[in-house]
Scaffold this motif. Sequence first.
Motif, short mmCIF file in Angstrom:
data_model
loop_
_atom_site.label_atom_id
_atom_site.label_comp_id
_atom_site.label_asym_id
_atom_site.label_seq_id
_atom_site.Cartn_x
_atom_site.Cartn_y
_atom_site.Cartn_z
N MET A 84 0.85 -1.18 0.00
CA MET A 84 0.00 0.00 0.00
C MET A 84 0.89 1.24 0.00
N ASP A 85 0.54 2.20 -0.83
CA ASP A 85 1.26 3.46 -0.90
C ASP A 85 0.42 4.56 -0.27
N LEU A 86 1.06 5.42 0.53
CA LEU A 86 0.41 6.60 1.10
C LEU A 86 1.03 7.81 0.44
N ARG A 87 0.18 8.70 -0.04
CA ARG A 87 0.71 9.89 -0.73
C ARG A 87 -0.33 11.00 -0.67
N GLU A 88 0.12 12.20 -1.04
CA GLU A 88 -0.81 13.31 -1.10
C GLU A 88 -1.76 13.11 -2.28
N GLU A 89 -2.98 13.56 -2.08
CA GLU A 89 -3.98 13.47 -3.13
C GLU A 89 -3.56 14.31 -4.33
N LEU A 90 -3.80 13.77 -5.51
CA LEU A 90 -3.54 14.48 -6.77
C LEU A 90 -4.87 14.92 -7.38
N PRO A 91 -4.87 15.93 -8.24
CA PRO A 91 -6.12 16.33 -8.91
C PRO A 91 -6.81 15.15 -9.61
N SER A 92 -6.03 14.23 -10.15
CA SER A 92 -6.61 13.09 -10.86
C SER A 92 -7.29 12.08 -9.93
N ASP A 93 -7.13 12.25 -8.61
CA ASP A 93 -7.73 11.35 -7.62
C ASP A 93 -9.13 11.80 -7.19
N LEU A 97 -4.59 13.13 2.08
CA LEU A 97 -3.79 11.94 1.78
C LEU A 97 -4.66 10.81 1.28
N VAL A 98 -4.11 10.03 0.37
CA VAL A 98 -4.79 8.83 -0.09
C VAL A 98 -3.92 7.61 0.19
N ALA A 99 -4.61 6.48 0.35
CA ALA A 99 -3.96 5.17 0.40
C ALA A 99 -4.30 4.50 -0.91
N GLU A 100 -3.28 4.01 -1.57
CA GLU A 100 -3.45 3.40 -2.88
C GLU A 100 -2.92 1.98 -2.84
N VAL A 129 -7.32 3.86 -5.40
CA VAL A 129 -7.46 4.60 -4.15
C VAL A 129 -8.43 3.84 -3.26
N VAL A 130 -7.96 3.41 -2.09
CA VAL A 130 -8.78 2.61 -1.19
C VAL A 130 -9.09 3.34 0.12
N GLY A 131 -8.43 4.48 0.36
CA GLY A 131 -8.67 5.24 1.58
C GLY A 131 -8.28 6.69 1.39
N HIS A 132 -8.84 7.53 2.26
CA HIS A 132 -8.58 8.96 2.18
C HIS A 132 -8.74 9.60 3.56
N VAL A 172 -12.43 4.65 4.30
CA VAL A 172 -11.77 3.51 3.67
C VAL A 172 -12.87 2.70 2.97
N LEU A 173 -12.59 2.23 1.77
CA LEU A 173 -13.56 1.38 1.08
C LEU A 173 -13.94 0.21 1.99
N PRO A 174 -15.22 -0.12 2.06
CA PRO A 174 -15.67 -1.18 2.98
C PRO A 174 -14.90 -2.50 2.84
N GLU A 175 -14.54 -2.88 1.64
CA GLU A 175 -13.82 -4.16 1.48
C GLU A 175 -12.39 -4.11 1.99
N PHE A 176 -11.91 -2.93 2.37
CA PHE A 176 -10.55 -2.79 2.92
C PHE A 176 -10.56 -2.44 4.41
N HIS A 177 -11.72 -2.51 5.04
CA HIS A 177 -11.79 -2.26 6.49
C HIS A 177 -11.00 -3.33 7.23
N LYS A 178 -10.51 -2.95 8.39
CA LYS A 178 -9.78 -3.85 9.30
C LYS A 178 -8.48 -4.39 8.68
N ARG A 179 -7.89 -3.60 7.80
CA ARG A 179 -6.61 -3.98 7.18
C ARG A 179 -5.52 -2.95 7.45
N GLY A 180 -5.80 -1.99 8.34
CA GLY A 180 -4.80 -1.01 8.71
C GLY A 180 -4.70 0.20 7.80
N VAL A 181 -5.60 0.32 6.84
CA VAL A 181 -5.54 1.44 5.89
C VAL A 181 -5.79 2.76 6.60
#
Length: 182
Positions: free
Chosen positions: A1-10, A48-51, A56-59, A84-93
């Motif tokens: 998983m990558d954490l980064r600043e949100e981009l306009p394309s996100d 910030l987004v989690a990718e 993108v799975v979290g914000h 966080v997208l529901p399917e990615f809950h409880k995964r530390g995102v």
Amino acid sequence: MDLREELPSDRQAVRDVHLQAFGDHGRVVADLVDTLRDTITPENGLSLVAERDGQVVGHVMFTRSLLDAPRQLVEVQVLSPLAVLPEFHKRGVGSALVRHGLGILTERTVPLVFVEGDPGYYSRFGFSPGGGLGFRKPSLRIPDGAFQAIRLPEYEPWMTGTLVYAEPFWRHDAVGLREAAT
């Protein structure tokens, strides 16, 4: 998983995360994010987004608000919203996004971060009930336990008082709990 600043394309992906994560309340939160995004500058605020695998799975957003302290107004940050997208809950995102954001804000010499949320979740990051730390909530509709703060290294003991949310939170009626219509 990558954490980064949100981009306009996100933008659309971030909106979709909030729509899915917040269910019936998703549109209000997604609209709030769209408005708050315009208040963020490189020096003030954070989005910030989690990718994962290009998706993108979290914000999380941290935005500028004020603490009305007796000595002077203090610029603080509000963590809101986190999704966080529901399917990615409880995964530390969500935890990764919050920790990463708090680390960046500490480097930027932010003294305080406030959140309105589940104390069972946010206490793991060091958030404590705001009332017990000398802070007053901006609305009576916020449950006492949900109003929380974390003091970062730049905090000074005179920094007490009332949190004043940024205007977009009020415009979108995204402060505290509303009673259900009968």
